[in-house]
Design a protein around this motif. Structure first.
Motif, PDB file in Angstrom:
ATOM      1  N   UNK A 179      47.018  56.434  51.222  1.00 57.62           N
ATOM      2  CA  UNK A 179      46.196  55.546  52.044  1.00 57.62           C
ATOM      3  C   UNK A 179      44.765  55.503  51.534  1.00 57.62           C
ATOM      4  N   UNK A 180      44.245  56.657  51.158  1.00 61.52           N
ATOM      5  CA  UNK A 180      42.888  56.705  50.599  1.00 61.52           C
ATOM      6  C   UNK A 180      42.812  55.948  49.273  1.00 61.52           C
ATOM      7  N   UNK A 181      43.851  56.058  48.473  1.00 58.80           N
ATOM      8  CA  UNK A 181      43.867  55.333  47.201  1.00 58.80           C
ATOM      9  C   UNK A 181      43.805  53.831  47.430  1.00 58.80           C
ATOM     10  N   UNK A 182      44.576  53.355  48.394  1.00 58.99           N
ATOM     11  CA  UNK A 182      44.551  51.924  48.721  1.00 58.99           C
ATOM     12  C   UNK A 182      43.153  51.508  49.160  1.00 58.99           C
ATOM     13  N   UNK A 183      42.529  52.319  50.011  1.00 60.85           N
ATOM     14  CA  UNK A 183      41.188  52.005  50.501  1.00 60.85           C
ATOM     15  C   UNK A 183      40.186  51.929  49.349  1.00 60.85           C
ATOM     16  N   UNK A 184      40.263  52.903  48.450  1.00 56.75           N
ATOM     17  CA  UNK A 184      39.327  52.948  47.320  1.00 56.75           C
ATOM     18  C   UNK A 184      39.524  51.747  46.404  1.00 56.75           C
ATOM     19  N   UNK A 185      40.772  51.464  46.068  1.00 58.11           N
ATOM     20  CA  UNK A 185      41.061  50.349  45.153  1.00 58.11           C
ATOM     21  C   UNK A 185      40.739  49.009  45.785  1.00 58.11           C
ATOM     22  N   UNK A 186      41.012  48.880  47.067  1.00 52.97           N
ATOM     23  CA  UNK A 186      40.716  47.630  47.770  1.00 52.97           C
ATOM     24  C   UNK A 186      39.214  47.377  47.820  1.00 52.97           C
ATOM     25  N   UNK A 187      38.441  48.444  48.070  1.00 50.48           N
ATOM     26  CA  UNK A 187      36.984  48.304  48.153  1.00 50.48           C
ATOM     27  C   UNK A 187      36.377  47.938  46.798  1.00 50.48           C
ATOM     28  N   UNK A 188      37.094  48.262  45.722  1.00 46.44           N
ATOM     29  CA  UNK A 188      36.572  47.987  44.384  1.00 46.44           C
ATOM     30  C   UNK A 188      37.009  46.619  43.848  1.00 46.44           C
ATOM     31  N   UNK A 189      37.818  45.904  44.582  1.00 45.39           N
ATOM     32  CA  UNK A 189      38.322  44.614  44.114  1.00 45.39           C
ATOM     33  C   UNK A 189      37.179  43.693  43.691  1.00 45.39           C
ATOM     34  N   UNK A 190      37.234  43.233  42.456  1.00 43.21           N
ATOM     35  CA  UNK A 190      36.261  42.313  41.867  1.00 43.21           C
ATOM     36  C   UNK A 190      34.872  42.929  41.689  1.00 43.21           C
TER      37      UNK A 190
END
Length: 255
Positions: A179-190
């Motif tokens: 879940x944390x990985x998804x949050x981190x990757x989503x926040x870094x989108x673009x």
């Protein structure tokens, strides 16, 4: 006058001008330089000095496991990366295209070394980098959660220009970690790419997660868009040890 200029440049923290003024002044006098050309050269010295200081500061803050540069990459045998590719990496094309970079290969083939070298190149260009083995990432998350500073830590990761995730896939990940990985990757989108090193074939990445939906979310964000470098050539660490082993053996036999 030279002493006054050097004193003032030091007080104003113009360290590039301070270090180079005497040499530039002597060159200007010897070659009859136009004052504008003399000033331009001094300002360029200052710019390069600031760039160098910033690069060193960013490299220190990135917390690389060790120091190495792309110029140090041993290309004396086929390691899966051509000299042309090394030049492309040095030009940071993947960063400018905001494309994730996957460095794949077996143990000892130089995945971490290459990732760090690219990270240091990014720092030299004034770009912030965070080097995080996956195990350390989750330890940092737990520590910041315990201190009530998790949101600030995740925000910092989101705004870091390039995130290096080292040793991806050495074990499976819990639902909370995923879940944390998804949050981190989503926040870094673009916002900036991720450099990832792994021994695991990307096709097997979904098996690292308990929840198929989270597995799809993580792998999709890592792979789209992305480019891959697949290292080969066997363990570089073992190759480095061979000359030492031969030397010890020769000494033992008296050769």
């Amino acid at each position: 006058m030279n002493e006054q200029v050097q004193r003032l440049s030091h007080e104003l923290r113009l360290y590039g001008i301070h270090a180079n003024f005497e040499r530039r002044a002597a060159e200007a006098a010897a070659h009859g330089q136009h004052p504008v050309e003399f000033l331009e050269l001094l300002l360029e010295d200052e710019r390069l000095c600031r760039k160098d200081r910033l690069g060193k500061s960013l490299s220190s803050r990135a917390k690389f496991r060790h120091l190495c540069d792309l110029e140090d990459w041993d290309a004396s045998y086929d390691r899966g990366v051509t000299k042309a590719q090394i030049k492309e990496l040095a030009a940071l094309f993947f960063y400018r295209a905001n494309t994730n970079l996957h460095i794949l290969g077996k143990t000892g083939e130089g995945k971490t070394q290459l990732a760090i070298a690219i990270g240091r190149r990014l720092c030299q260009e004034g770009l912030s980098v965070a080097f995080l083995p996956l195990s350390l990432l989750f330890e940092e998350i737990q520590a910041h959660r315990s201190s009530g500073k998790l949101l600030g830590y995740l925000t910092k990761l989101a705004h870091t220009k390039v995130l290096i995730l080292d040793d991806w896939g050495l074990r499976t990940y819990s639902h909370e970690e995923a879940t944390h990985l998804v949050e981190i990757l989503e926040a870094r989108t673009k916002k900036g790419p991720v450099i990832l090193t792994s021994q695991v074939n990307p096709k097997a990445w979904p098996k690292l997660f308990e929840d198929p939906a989270i597995a799809e979310a993580v792998t999709d964000r890592l792979q789209n868009p992305s480019t891959k470098i697949i290292l080969k050539g066997g363990s570089y660490r073992e190759r480095l040890q061979l000359p030492q082993q031969h030397s010890v053996a020769n000494n033992a036999t008296g050769h």
